[in-house]
Write an enzyme that holds these catalytic residues in place. Structure first.
Site, PDB file in Angstrom:
ATOM      1  N   GLY A 186       0.796  -1.130  -0.237  1.00 40.23           N
ATOM      2  CA  GLY A 186      -0.055  -0.201   0.398  1.00 40.23           C
ATOM      3  C   GLY A 186       0.713   0.922   0.203  1.00 40.23           C
ATOM      4  O   GLY A 186       0.238   2.271   0.263  1.00 40.23           O
ATOM      5  N   CYS A 237     -27.743  -9.230 -16.819  1.00 37.56           N
ATOM      6  CA  CYS A 237     -27.493  -9.000 -17.621  1.00 37.56           C
ATOM      7  C   CYS A 237     -28.142  -9.326 -19.163  1.00 37.56           C
ATOM      8  O   CYS A 237     -29.145 -10.649 -18.991  1.00 37.56           O
ATOM      9  CB  CYS A 237     -25.952  -9.628 -17.613  1.00 37.56           C
ATOM     10  SG  CYS A 237     -25.452  -9.556 -19.099  1.00 37.56           S
ATOM     11  N   CYS A 254     -25.947 -12.443 -21.085  1.00 37.69           N
ATOM     12  CA  CYS A 254     -26.139 -13.840 -20.245  1.00 37.69           C
ATOM     13  C   CYS A 254     -26.518 -14.077 -18.972  1.00 37.69           C
ATOM     14  O   CYS A 254     -26.669 -15.064 -18.398  1.00 37.69           O
ATOM     15  CB  CYS A 254     -24.362 -14.079 -20.015  1.00 37.69           C
ATOM     16  SG  CYS A 254     -23.878 -12.868 -18.071  1.00 37.69           S
ATOM     17  N   CYS A 265     -23.200  -7.303 -18.850  1.00 39.00           N
ATOM     18  CA  CYS A 265     -21.853  -6.867 -18.171  1.00 39.00           C
ATOM     19  C   CYS A 265     -20.953  -6.527 -18.381  1.00 39.00           C
ATOM     20  O   CYS A 265     -20.611  -6.563 -20.080  1.00 39.00           O
ATOM     21  CB  CYS A 265     -21.757  -9.039 -18.166  1.00 39.00           C
ATOM     22  SG  CYS A 265     -22.305  -9.526 -17.292  1.00 39.00           S
ATOM     23  N   CYS A 316     -18.922 -12.279 -19.400  1.00 38.81           N
ATOM     24  CA  CYS A 316     -20.019 -13.080 -20.423  1.00 38.81           C
ATOM     25  C   CYS A 316     -20.329 -13.671 -21.645  1.00 38.81           C
ATOM     26  O   CYS A 316     -21.068 -14.857 -21.249  1.00 38.81           O
ATOM     27  CB  CYS A 316     -20.130 -11.219 -21.215  1.00 38.81           C
ATOM     28  SG  CYS A 316     -22.382 -10.924 -20.994  1.00 38.81           S
TER      29      CYS A 316
END
Lengths: 295, 272
Positions: free
Chosen positions: A32, A241, A244, A266, A272
Site C-alpha cells: 500500500g 445482464c 448472459c 456485463c 459474459c
C-alpha cells in the site's frame, strides 16, 4: 515469436526495467505504500495507461500471456492498443480469456472470474494519493501516511452521508491495506473492492503521470473505509445482464436507441462470453445487439 | 473563573499544582529585533493568559512557538500532557506534537479560513477532530456536531452548509466549536475577535468567557485589544520589540501600569 527491430524487449531499456522492478519490490515489501520511481516516456500520452504499461513492461517475460482490459472490455481502443503494443514490442502471446492470462493490465475493473496465484493484475492509476482530496500538499500527505493519520479521510465519507444519506462514493473508494497504509485502488468501482482483499494474485499499481508504484501482495487484507452505522456496501442492480442473464456481475447501462431504451450488460466481456458459451441466456439473447456484444 | 478561585483558596495547595505549560528562555528571531526572546513563564490549569502588545512585537511568533508550530532557536517549552506526561515539545517526536494538536490542544486562528476546511460542511468541520481521534460512528459524530453548533449559537439547520456561506462571526464561532469538540485542555487563540464588528465581538467574547469558565480551559490569547484582554484574561504579558516588558494580574497591569510602554498602551484607549 517476432519482435519489432530496433526496440528492446517490451520497449523499455533494461536499466529502466531494473529501476522499475526495484520500485515494485519495495512496493510489495510495504503493501500500500507509494514508491516514487523515475517514470519514463512511453509512446502514448499520460492518462492512457503509461504507468500500467511501464509496470507491465518490466515484469513481462517471453513466456507470459497478456490480457488487457479497459472498463472490463477487451475490445475497447485503449485495451486493443496496449495489447498490440506488447505483441509488437515483446512478441508475447495475448489473450482475451481471464483464465489463460498470466498478466492482466486493467483500467477500471477487476475481472469477475477469481484470479489465481500464478497471475499478476496490473492497474493503471491516474491519481495515486487517496488523501489529495483533503490535503493538497504532498509534504503533508506523506507525513500523514508516515504517522498513519487517516482520520481526515473519513471527512469525505461524512460529507457523502450528510449530503446523500449514504456513502455515495462509488468508485476510487479508499481502502486500508494490511491495516497500515491508506490506498487509492484506482478508479475501479467499489463493487470490485472486496475482490482485492486476500486475492491469491499479485496486484501492482502504476501511476505514470504521478510517477508512483504501489502493490498489494497476494493474500493481503484490504479493507474499505466506512462508518460503524453506515457499513461499506457494493452496488447492486435490479436487472440481470441482457446477454448472459448474470445477476451477480458488474453491469453497464447501454442506451440502445434515441427513445430512451436501454439494457444492462456485463462490463466484463470475457466473463459474459464464457457464460453464454456455458448456455446461460439473458432477455436480449435473440437481439442482434447480443451478437455484437459477444463476438 | 471558579477554577482559579478554587485554586487560590489555599496557598499550600497552590504550591502542589504543577504548571500545564512552562516556558524557559525561549528565543525565536527571524532577524535581530524581529521575533521574540527571553520568554519565561508558567501557565497553570484553568488559567487564561493574555499576551498584548503592538503589531510586530512578537506576539504571534511566541504563540506559534508555544503551540508547536514554529521551532524556536533556543529554549524549552514543557507541557504537562494527559497522555504523555511531562514533555519537552521540541525534544519529542513530531508524531506526539501532532497528536496533541488534535486532542489536548485547540488552535483558534485569527482568520477563520486558516483554521477551517472551507470546502466541506460545518458538520464535517466539527466532526473532523472526532474522526481524527478514532470516532467512526456517523450518528454520534453528527449528534456531537449539532450539540457544538448549539453551544456556539449557530442554528443547527446550518449543519450541512459550507463555512464559505457563513458570516465572519459565524465562521469564527464554528472554528471555536471545531477546536473544543475533543475537549482540549489548552487552547491557543490568535486575535479571535480580529476583523469582527463591535457587537459581534461582544457576543463572541461573551461566548468565549462562558465556555472557558464552564469547561475549565486554559487559554493563551494573543490580542492587541486591551478590552478583550480585560474581559478574558486572568493574567497579562505585555510585549514590545520581542520582549516581555511587564507581567501581572490583568487588573493590576491595566489599572496600575508600571512600564512606560504599558502606560502608553493603556492611555491610548479612548476614555469617555
Amino acid at each position: 515469436m517476432s519482435t519489432a527491430t530496433g526496440y528492446n524487449f517490451a520497449y523499455l531499456d533494461e536499466q529502466s526495467k531494473r529501476m522499475i522492478r526495484r520500485a515494485i519490490l519495495k512496493g510489495v515489501a510495504i503493501p500500500g505504500y507509494q514508491v516514487p520511481f523515475g517514470g519514463r516516456e512511453m509512446p502514448l500520452p499520460h492518462g492512457w495507461g503509461t504507468g500500467g504499461m511501464q509496470v507491465t513492461a518490466s515484469v513481462i517475460g517471453e513466456a507470459d500471456k497478456l490480457k488487457v482490459i479497459d472498463q472490463g472490455a477487451d475490445d475497447t481502443t485503449n485495451a486493443v492498443s496496449i495489447r498490440r503494443f506488447f505483441a509488437h514490442t515483446a512478441g508475447v502471446e495475448t489473450t482475451e480469456q481471464t483464465a489463460e492470462a498470466t498478466l492482466i493490465q486493467t483500467r477500471h475493473r477487476i475481472p469477475e472470474r477469481p484470479l489465481q496465484a500464478d497471475q499478476i493484475l496490473i492497474y493503471q492509476v491516474p491519481i495515486p494519493e487517496p488523501l489529495r482530496f483533503i490535503e493538497p500538499r504532498e509534504s503533508e500527505t506523506r507525513k500523514m501516511h508516515a504517522l498513519s493519520e487517516y482520520g481526515a479521510m473519513q471527512v469525505k465519507l461524512y460529507e457523502d452521508v450528510a449530503r446523500f444519506g449514504h456513502i455515495a462514493t462509488s468508485y476510487d473508494y479508499p481502502v486500508m491495506v494490511n491495516n497500515r497504509y491508506m490506498m487509492d485502488p484506482s478508479p475501479i468501482p467499489k463493487f470490485d473492492n472486496p475482490k482485492m482483499s486476500m486475492m491469491p494474485a499479485l496486484q501492482l499499481f502504476g501511476a505514470g503521470f504521478e510517477k508512483r508504484i504501489y502493490a498489494v501482495p497476494p493474500f493481503t487484507q484490504v479493507e474499505s473505509l466506512d462508518f460503524d452505522d453506515h457499513p461499506f456496501e457494493v452496488q447492486s442492480w435490479d436487472e440481470a445482464c441482457a446477454i448472459c442473464g448474470s445477476d451477480h456481475s458488474f453491469l453497464d447501462e447501454v442506451i440502445t436507441d434515441d427513445n430512451g431504451s436501454k439494457m444492462f450488460v456485463c462490463s466484463d466481456t470475457d466473463y459474459c462470453r464464457e457464460r453464454v458459451e456455458q448456455g446461460f441466456v439473458g432477455t436480449a439473447a435473440d437481439l442482434p445487439i447480443a451478437e455484437v456484444g459477444t463476438n | 473563573m471558579n477554577t482559579v478561585v478554587d485554586l487560590l483558596t489555599s496557598a499550600s495547595e497552590w504550591q502542589d499544582i504543577a504548571p500545564l505549560l512552562s516556558v524557559r528562555e525561549l528565543n525565536k528571531f527571524y532577524a535581530p529585533g524581529k521575533g521574540c526572546g527571553d520568554i519565561n513563564f508558567d501557565l497553570y490549569p484553568g488559567e487564561v493568559l493574555g499576551i498584548v502588545g503592538e503589531s510586530g512585537s512578537g506576539k504571534s511568533t511566541l504563540l506559534s512557538c508555544l503551540s508547536a508550530r514554529l521551532t524556536p532557536d533556543s529554549g524549552n517549552v514543557i507541557y504537562n500532557s494527559e497522555q504523555f506526561g511531562e514533555m519537552d515539545l521540541y525534544a519529542c517526536e513530531e508524531s506526539m506534537r501532532r497528536v496533541l494538536m488534535r486532542s489536548e490542544w485547540g488552535i483558534v486562528h485569527q482568520h477563520a479560513r486558516d483554521g477551517l476546511r472551507m470546502n466541506v460542511s460545518a458538520g464535517a468541520n466539527i466532526g473532523e477532530r472526532l474522526m481524527a481521534v478514532g470516532e467512526r460512528h456517523y450518528g454520534d459524530i453528527r449528534a456531537k456536531a449539532e450539540e457544538w453548533l448549539t453551544a456556539v449559537e449557530i442554528d443547527t439547520g446550518r449543519i450541512d452548509d459550507r463555512p464559505s456561506q457563513f458570516s465572519g462571526g459565524m465562521q469564527q464561532r464554528l472554528q471555536i466549536a471545531r477546536n473544543l469538540v475533543t475537549h482540549p485542555k489548552l487552547v491557543f487563540m490568535d486575535e479571535p475577535t480580529g476583523g469582527l464588528d463591535v457587537s459581534v465581538q461582544a457576543k463572541l467574547l461573551d461566548l468565549l468567557r462562558n465556555l472557558v469558565s464552564r469547561l475549565g480551559l486554559s487559554v493563551i490569547i494573543v490580542t492587541h485589544d486591551l478590552a478583550v484582554a480585560r474581559l478574558l484574561a486572568h493574567r497579562l504579558m505585555v510585549m514590545r520589540r520581542g520582549e516581555v516588558v511587564e507581567t501581572g494580574l490583568t487588573d493590576q497591569v491595566l489599572d496600575d501600569p508600571q512600564h512606560p510602554y504599558t502606560q502608553l498602551l493603556v492611555s491610548s484607549i479612548l476614555q469617555n
